[in-house]
Design a protein around this motif. Structure first.
Motif, PDB file in Angstrom:
ATOM      1  N   PHE A  78       0.857  -1.191   0.000  1.00  0.00           N
ATOM      2  CA  PHE A  78       0.000   0.000   0.000  1.00  0.00           C
ATOM      3  C   PHE A  78       0.888   1.234   0.000  1.00  0.00           C
ATOM      4  O   PHE A  78       1.951   1.258   0.624  1.00  0.00           O
ATOM      5  N   VAL A  79       0.449   2.228  -0.765  1.00  0.00           N
ATOM      6  CA  VAL A  79       1.288   3.398  -1.037  1.00  0.00           C
ATOM      7  C   VAL A  79       0.437   4.655  -0.915  1.00  0.00           C
ATOM      8  O   VAL A  79      -0.721   4.661  -1.339  1.00  0.00           O
ATOM      9  N   THR A  80       1.013   5.704  -0.325  1.00  0.00           N
ATOM     10  CA  THR A  80       0.322   7.000  -0.356  1.00  0.00           C
ATOM     11  C   THR A  80       1.131   7.983  -1.199  1.00  0.00           C
ATOM     12  O   THR A  80       2.334   7.833  -1.388  1.00  0.00           O
ATOM     13  N   HIS A  81       0.419   8.982  -1.710  1.00  0.00           N
ATOM     14  CA  HIS A  81       1.022   9.999  -2.583  1.00  0.00           C
ATOM     15  C   HIS A  81       0.159  11.231  -2.462  1.00  0.00           C
ATOM     16  O   HIS A  81      -1.057  11.109  -2.196  1.00  0.00           O
ATOM     17  N   CYS A  82       0.724  12.422  -2.664  1.00  0.00           N
ATOM     18  CA  CYS A  82      -0.123  13.608  -2.523  1.00  0.00           C
ATOM     19  C   CYS A  82      -0.864  13.935  -3.817  1.00  0.00           C
ATOM     20  O   CYS A  82      -1.802  14.720  -3.813  1.00  0.00           O
ATOM     21  N   ALA A  83      -0.459  13.330  -4.907  1.00  0.00           N
ATOM     22  CA  ALA A  83      -1.174  13.555  -6.169  1.00  0.00           C
ATOM     23  C   ALA A  83      -2.550  12.888  -6.082  1.00  0.00           C
ATOM     24  O   ALA A  83      -2.681  11.826  -5.472  1.00  0.00           O
ATOM     25  N   PRO A  84      -3.575  13.488  -6.681  1.00  0.00           N
ATOM     26  CA  PRO A  84      -4.895  12.856  -6.684  1.00  0.00           C
ATOM     27  C   PRO A  84      -4.859  11.532  -7.447  1.00  0.00           C
ATOM     28  O   PRO A  84      -4.060  11.380  -8.382  1.00  0.00           O
ATOM     29  N   GLU A  85      -5.721  10.597  -7.057  1.00  0.00           N
ATOM     30  CA  GLU A  85      -5.683   9.250  -7.634  1.00  0.00           C
ATOM     31  C   GLU A  85      -5.809   9.240  -9.165  1.00  0.00           C
ATOM     32  O   GLU A  85      -5.276   8.360  -9.827  1.00  0.00           O
ATOM     33  N   GLY A  86      -6.505  10.221  -9.707  1.00  0.00           N
ATOM     34  CA  GLY A  86      -6.794  10.170 -11.154  1.00  0.00           C
ATOM     35  C   GLY A  86      -5.662  10.614 -12.080  1.00  0.00           C
ATOM     36  O   GLY A  86      -5.771  10.458 -13.291  1.00  0.00           O
ATOM     37  N   VAL A  87      -4.567  11.175 -11.552  1.00  0.00           N
ATOM     38  CA  VAL A  87      -3.594  11.775 -12.486  1.00  0.00           C
ATOM     39  C   VAL A  87      -2.841  10.697 -13.281  1.00  0.00           C
ATOM     40  O   VAL A  87      -2.493   9.651 -12.739  1.00  0.00           O
ATOM     41  N   PRO A  88      -2.612  10.947 -14.559  1.00  0.00           N
ATOM     42  CA  PRO A  88      -2.027   9.920 -15.430  1.00  0.00           C
ATOM     43  C   PRO A  88      -0.637   9.449 -15.000  1.00  0.00           C
ATOM     44  O   PRO A  88      -0.296   8.276 -15.182  1.00  0.00           O
ATOM     45  N   GLU A  89       0.162  10.359 -14.415  1.00  0.00           N
ATOM     46  CA  GLU A  89       1.536   9.996 -14.016  1.00  0.00           C
ATOM     47  C   GLU A  89       1.571   8.871 -12.983  1.00  0.00           C
ATOM     48  O   GLU A  89       2.542   8.131 -12.872  1.00  0.00           O
ATOM     49  N   VAL A 107       0.331 -10.078  -3.656  1.00  0.00           N
ATOM     50  CA  VAL A 107      -1.049 -10.572  -3.589  1.00  0.00           C
ATOM     51  C   VAL A 107      -2.073  -9.438  -3.515  1.00  0.00           C
ATOM     52  O   VAL A 107      -3.280  -9.693  -3.516  1.00  0.00           O
ATOM     53  N   GLY A 108      -1.594  -8.200  -3.462  1.00  0.00           N
ATOM     54  CA  GLY A 108      -2.532  -7.084  -3.438  1.00  0.00           C
ATOM     55  C   GLY A 108      -1.795  -5.769  -3.568  1.00  0.00           C
ATOM     56  O   GLY A 108      -0.608  -5.680  -3.238  1.00  0.00           O
ATOM     57  N   PHE A 109      -2.508  -4.752  -4.075  1.00  0.00           N
ATOM     58  CA  PHE A 109      -1.909  -3.429  -4.192  1.00  0.00           C
ATOM     59  C   PHE A 109      -2.989  -2.382  -3.958  1.00  0.00           C
ATOM     60  O   PHE A 109      -4.091  -2.484  -4.487  1.00  0.00           O
ATOM     61  N   PHE A 110      -2.637  -1.377  -3.157  1.00  0.00           N
ATOM     62  CA  PHE A 110      -3.578  -0.295  -2.849  1.00  0.00           C
ATOM     63  C   PHE A 110      -2.804   1.014  -2.818  1.00  0.00           C
ATOM     64  O   PHE A 110      -1.682   1.065  -2.315  1.00  0.00           O
ATOM     65  N   ASP A 111      -3.398   2.061  -3.370  1.00  0.00           N
ATOM     66  CA  ASP A 111      -2.772   3.374  -3.207  1.00  0.00           C
ATOM     67  C   ASP A 111      -3.852   4.414  -2.970  1.00  0.00           C
ATOM     68  O   ASP A 111      -4.993   4.254  -3.401  1.00  0.00           O
TER      69      ASP A 111
END
Ligand SMILES: Cc1cc2nc3c(=O)[nH]c(=O)nc-3n(C[C@H](O)[C@H](O)[C@H](O)COP(=O)(O)O)c2cc1C
Length: 165
Positions: A78-89, A107-111
């Motif tokens: 699981f990963v956090t980022h300050c960019a909104p989820e929708g940005v193409p990058e 076995v799983g991925f979440f951001d």
């Protein structure tokens, strides 16, 4: 089954997601910052969380993952980022996390979005790098991860666990 939730978190966002995931685990479990984890090999499944630093995992994160994500160990990232989820990058940045975990059985991925700390934002706004200045001005991350995102993190935990049996 013995489950570990391990996270790296400088400003608390990834920790919040880690705690939401931890709450959903019904079996034997532990939650720890990664610096306190000697070896994830002692667990049947590890939820492993990191913040995004400079468009992917930073050096320390990559080294940690190379060391622990091996021998087909079951890992849910699981990963956090300050960019909104929708940005193409984002897809490219998240692909770098997945690459860094390539030795594991992913076995799983979440951001999800996490607030860029004010102090970090100010430093980024003064950067000589135009891309970083632009990024600092345009992240719109105040208040993240919010309750909706934490609910998604809980659902991710439940879904991952449901596929382990
Ligand atoms: C040095 C540094 C670099 C960062 N680079 C990115 C980035 O490239 N993309 C992004 O979306 N967020 C970036 N961020 C924001 C963090 O990924 C985000 O705020 C994250 O939720 C922080 O998690 P933490 O509170 O668990 O440390 C950066 C933050 C720092 C401090």
């Amino acid at each position: 089954m013995k489950v570990l939730v391990a996270y790296m978190s400088s400003t608390g966002n990834t920790k919040k997601v880690a705690e939401a995931i931890y709450d959903e685990i019904p079996c034997e479990k532990e939650i720890k910052p990664i610096r306190e984890v000697a070896d994830i090999g002692a667990y049947d499944l590890t939820f492993l969380g990191f913040p995004t630093h400079q468009y992917g995992p930073d050096k320390k994160t990559k080294e940690y993952m190379a060391k622990h994500c091996r021998d087909g160990r079951k890992v849910a990232l699981f990963v956090t980022h300050c960019a909104p989820e929708g940005v193409p990058e984002l897809a490219g940045w998240m692909a770098k996390f997945k690459e860094a975990a390539a030795g594991a059985n992913l076995v799983g991925f979440f951001d999800c979005q996490g607030q860029l700390a004010k102090g970090v934002e100010l430093i980024m706004r003064m950067s000589t790098n135009e891309k970083i200045r632009f990024f600092a001005k345009n992240h719109h991350s105040t208040g993240q991860p919010d309750e909706a995102r934490l609910m998604r993190a809980r659902a991710f935990a439940r879904d991952t666990l449901s596929r382990m049996v």
